[in-house]
Scaffold this active site. Structure first.
Site, PDB file in Angstrom:
ATOM      1  N   SER A  84     145.881  -3.520 -13.358  1.00 22.82           N
ATOM      2  CA  SER A  84     145.109  -2.818 -14.390  1.00 22.82           C
ATOM      3  C   SER A  84     144.409  -1.584 -13.870  1.00 22.82           C
ATOM      4  O   SER A  84     143.526  -1.049 -14.537  1.00 22.82           O
ATOM      5  CB  SER A  84     144.050  -3.731 -14.996  1.00 22.82           C
ATOM      6  OG  SER A  84     144.386  -5.062 -14.842  1.00 22.82           O
ATOM      7  N   THR A 186     140.029  -3.990 -14.917  1.00 25.62           N
ATOM      8  CA  THR A 186     139.375  -2.739 -14.522  1.00 25.62           C
ATOM      9  C   THR A 186     138.448  -2.955 -13.329  1.00 25.62           C
ATOM     10  O   THR A 186     137.793  -3.985 -13.250  1.00 25.62           O
ATOM     11  CB  THR A 186     138.504  -2.287 -15.713  1.00 25.62           C
ATOM     12  OG1 THR A 186     139.366  -1.989 -16.781  1.00 25.62           O
ATOM     13  CG2 THR A 186     137.642  -1.096 -15.394  1.00 25.62           C
ATOM     14  N   THR A 204     140.596   2.568 -14.345  1.00 30.96           N
ATOM     15  CA  THR A 204     141.473   1.588 -14.990  1.00 30.96           C
ATOM     16  C   THR A 204     142.753   2.236 -15.520  1.00 30.96           C
ATOM     17  O   THR A 204     142.779   3.446 -15.757  1.00 30.96           O
ATOM     18  CB  THR A 204     140.731   0.949 -16.192  1.00 30.96           C
ATOM     19  OG1 THR A 204     141.477  -0.153 -16.685  1.00 30.96           O
ATOM     20  CG2 THR A 204     140.510   1.930 -17.323  1.00 30.96           C
ATOM     21  N   ARG A 214     145.843   6.200 -26.321  1.00 31.96           N
ATOM     22  CA  ARG A 214     144.587   5.437 -26.444  1.00 31.96           C
ATOM     23  C   ARG A 214     143.720   5.632 -25.191  1.00 31.96           C
ATOM     24  O   ARG A 214     144.190   5.576 -24.069  1.00 31.96           O
ATOM     25  CB  ARG A 214     144.915   3.958 -26.637  1.00 31.96           C
ATOM     26  CG  ARG A 214     143.685   3.047 -26.781  1.00 31.96           C
ATOM     27  CD  ARG A 214     143.322   2.395 -25.479  1.00 31.96           C
ATOM     28  NE  ARG A 214     142.278   1.380 -25.625  1.00 31.96           N
ATOM     29  CZ  ARG A 214     141.639   0.819 -24.617  1.00 31.96           C
ATOM     30  NH1 ARG A 214     141.945   1.155 -23.379  1.00 31.96           N
ATOM     31  NH2 ARG A 214     140.714  -0.084 -24.817  1.00 31.96           N
ATOM     32  N   VAL A 215     142.443   5.864 -25.425  1.00 32.42           N
ATOM     33  CA  VAL A 215     141.470   5.963 -24.338  1.00 32.42           C
ATOM     34  C   VAL A 215     140.441   4.861 -24.552  1.00 32.42           C
ATOM     35  O   VAL A 215     139.999   4.638 -25.680  1.00 32.42           O
ATOM     36  CB  VAL A 215     140.789   7.354 -24.339  1.00 32.42           C
ATOM     37  CG1 VAL A 215     139.581   7.376 -23.409  1.00 32.42           C
ATOM     38  CG2 VAL A 215     141.791   8.433 -23.943  1.00 32.42           C
ATOM     39  N   GLY A 216     140.083   4.184 -23.490  1.00 28.68           N
ATOM     40  CA  GLY A 216     139.120   3.088 -23.617  1.00 28.68           C
ATOM     41  C   GLY A 216     137.707   3.492 -23.234  1.00 28.68           C
ATOM     42  O   GLY A 216     137.357   4.677 -23.220  1.00 28.68           O
ATOM     43  N   ASP A 217     136.914   2.505 -22.897  1.00 29.59           N
ATOM     44  CA  ASP A 217     135.502   2.735 -22.553  1.00 29.59           C
ATOM     45  C   ASP A 217     135.311   3.279 -21.136  1.00 29.59           C
ATOM     46  O   ASP A 217     134.304   3.925 -20.847  1.00 29.59           O
ATOM     47  CB  ASP A 217     134.727   1.417 -22.660  1.00 29.59           C
ATOM     48  CG  ASP A 217     135.293   0.363 -21.695  1.00 29.59           C
ATOM     49  OD1 ASP A 217     136.533   0.200 -21.640  1.00 29.59           O
ATOM     50  OD2 ASP A 217     134.498  -0.277 -20.989  1.00 29.59           O
ATOM     51  N   THR A 237     133.774  -4.333 -18.184  1.00 28.71           N
ATOM     52  CA  THR A 237     135.206  -4.599 -18.138  1.00 28.71           C
ATOM     53  C   THR A 237     135.561  -5.399 -19.385  1.00 28.71           C
ATOM     54  O   THR A 237     134.717  -6.069 -19.965  1.00 28.71           O
ATOM     55  CB  THR A 237     135.588  -5.372 -16.849  1.00 28.71           C
ATOM     56  OG1 THR A 237     136.992  -5.649 -16.874  1.00 28.71           O
ATOM     57  CG2 THR A 237     134.837  -6.671 -16.702  1.00 28.71           C
ATOM     58  N   GLY A 238     136.825  -5.295 -19.786  1.00 23.90           N
ATOM     59  CA  GLY A 238     137.250  -6.027 -20.982  1.00 23.90           C
ATOM     60  C   GLY A 238     137.648  -5.080 -22.100  1.00 23.90           C
ATOM     61  O   GLY A 238     138.018  -3.932 -21.854  1.00 23.90           O
ATOM     62  N   GLY A 240     137.734  -2.456 -24.312  1.00 24.98           N
ATOM     63  CA  GLY A 240     136.951  -1.226 -24.305  1.00 24.98           C
ATOM     64  C   GLY A 240     136.369  -0.843 -25.653  1.00 24.98           C
ATOM     65  O   GLY A 240     135.268  -0.297 -25.733  1.00 24.98           O
TER      66      GLY A 240
HETATM   67  C1  SD4 Z   1     139.790  -0.618 -21.416  1.00 24.82           C
HETATM   68  N1  SD4 Z   1     137.894  -1.735 -20.435  1.00 24.82           N
HETATM   69  O1  SD4 Z   1     140.604   0.288 -21.287  1.00 24.82           O
HETATM   70  C2  SD4 Z   1     139.165  -1.137 -20.156  1.00 24.82           C
HETATM   71  C3  SD4 Z   1     140.174  -1.967 -19.464  1.00 24.82           C
HETATM   72  C4  SD4 Z   1     139.946  -3.342 -19.250  1.00 24.82           C
HETATM   73  O2  SD4 Z   1     141.154  -5.295 -19.601  1.00 24.82           O
HETATM   74  O3  SD4 Z   1     138.907  -3.741 -18.791  1.00 24.82           O
HETATM   75  N2  SD4 Z   1     141.029  -4.045 -19.585  1.00 24.82           N
HETATM   76  O4  SD4 Z   1     139.482  -1.115 -22.486  1.00 24.82           O
END
Ligand code: SD4
Length: 324
Positions: A84, A186, A204, A214-217, A237-238, A240
């Site tokens: 990841s 992440t 990440t 797509r862009v995450g947090d 993490t998780g 986003g």
């Molecule tokens: C996201 N928080 O892109 C990041 C990646 C992550 O399990 O933690 N993924 O959403």
């Protein structure tokens, strides 16, 4: 002569200066605390152990937290077994590995990149954005162009293993972002150096099989990571999207500024998500540290682990959680 306008301006100025006076007193009080804080490195998941080790190498030699956090997260970025992060990260639904990263130093300066392809160390590009441009974030093709101009090399980041996993996913093409509850995800890393200064980094490849673009947090300052040298820092993490909707890392730092412990602040930030979102279907994990060197960790589900390097030990810990 004091007219009404001058009077109002005058009182506003007086209250501003008294506020600043108060601020300074507060800051020096906190600085005193920080002088006693023990240096530490904390980071998300199992890949945090080698990342912490590398970051600690910088800190133990008297290096700066900002160098430590960059050095630390570069370890999983380069590791093909980290699914990841960086090289070896799982691709989006079109088979493209796209990376998000951000970094923040003890002065509140920060830099980030999002939707960046072909560069093994997005964290170092984020640092260049911070140091060599007047901007905070560069994205996509522009971020890649900037990286190449700065001398970064173009790499193919899709490993055979990640390609095989993507091919398996394509058989059903079920678009259901899976936020794993296992030990890879992440990397978010926070550090306090020997001077007591705090910095943070987060990097990440984002959610596996995400929509292209797509862009995450993780590259969003205040969402995936935030650090304030007067107070502390936080990383996420998780899923986003849930973190972005609540600006989780900024929230945690502000809660700590208001007096909460890092642990309570992480719990409150998870609580904000649980109060308004379908939280049982995804995972979120937060880590936080304060200026005194205390830390906190909390997740929605069981299974979020983190690595803490403090007091001569680098060890994995299991975070507390809301539900099994
Ligand atoms: C996201 N928080 O892109 C990041 C990646 C992550 O399990 O933690 N993924 O959403």
């Amino acid at each position: 002569m004091i007219n009404r306008r001058n009077f109002i301006l005058g009182s506003a100025f007086t209250s501003l200066t008294s506020l600043l006076g108060f601020k300074r007193a507060e800051i020096s009080k906190r600085t005193l605390i920080s002088a006693e804080a023990s240096p530490l490195v904390i980071s998300t998941w199992n890949h945090g152990l080698p990342a912490n080790e590398a970051a600690w190498g910088v800190i133990k030699n008297g290096g700066k937290a900002i160098d430590a956090v960059e050095t630390g997260v570069k370890v999983p970025e380069a590791d093909p077994e980290s699914n990841s992060v960086g090289y070896g990260g799982y691709p989006d639904r079109d088979g493209k590995v796209t990376l998000d990263a951000c970094i923040m130093d003890e002065t509140g300066n920060c830099g980030s990149v999002s939707f960046l392809q072909h560069i093994k160390h997005p964290i170092s590009v984020a640092r260049k954005v911070m140091e060599d441009t007047p901007h905070v974030m560069l994205s996509g093709a522009g971020a890649l162009e900037f990286a190449l101009q700065k001398g970064f090399k173009k790499d193919d980041l899709l490993t055979d293993k990640a390609r095989a996993a993507w091919k398996r996913w394509l058989e059903k093409s079920e678009y259901k972002p899976i936020v794993n509850r296992k030990n890879h995800d992440t990397i978010g890393l926070l550090a306090i150096d020997q001077k007591g200064d705090i910095s943070g980094a987060c990097t990440t490849s984002g959610l596996s099989w995400k929509l292209h673009g797509r862009v995450g947090d993780s590259p969003i300052i205040g969402a995936g990571m935030f650090a304030d040298n007067e107070v502390g820092g936080a990383v996420a993490t998780g899923m986003g999207e849930a973190v972005m909707k609540t600006l989780g890392s900024f929230l945690i730092v502000e809660l700590m500024r208001g007096g909460m412990t890092p642990q309570r602040a992480c719990e409150e930030a998870v609580g904000r998500i649980a109060a308004r979102q379908d939280y049982k279907s995804f995972q979120i994990g937060y880590l936080a540290i304060n200026k005194s060197g205390e830390h906190g960790a909390f997740a929605i589900h069981k299974g979020f682990s983190y690595a803490l390097h403090q007091g001569g030990e680098n060890k994995m810990h299991n975070a507390k959680y809301l539900i099994e």
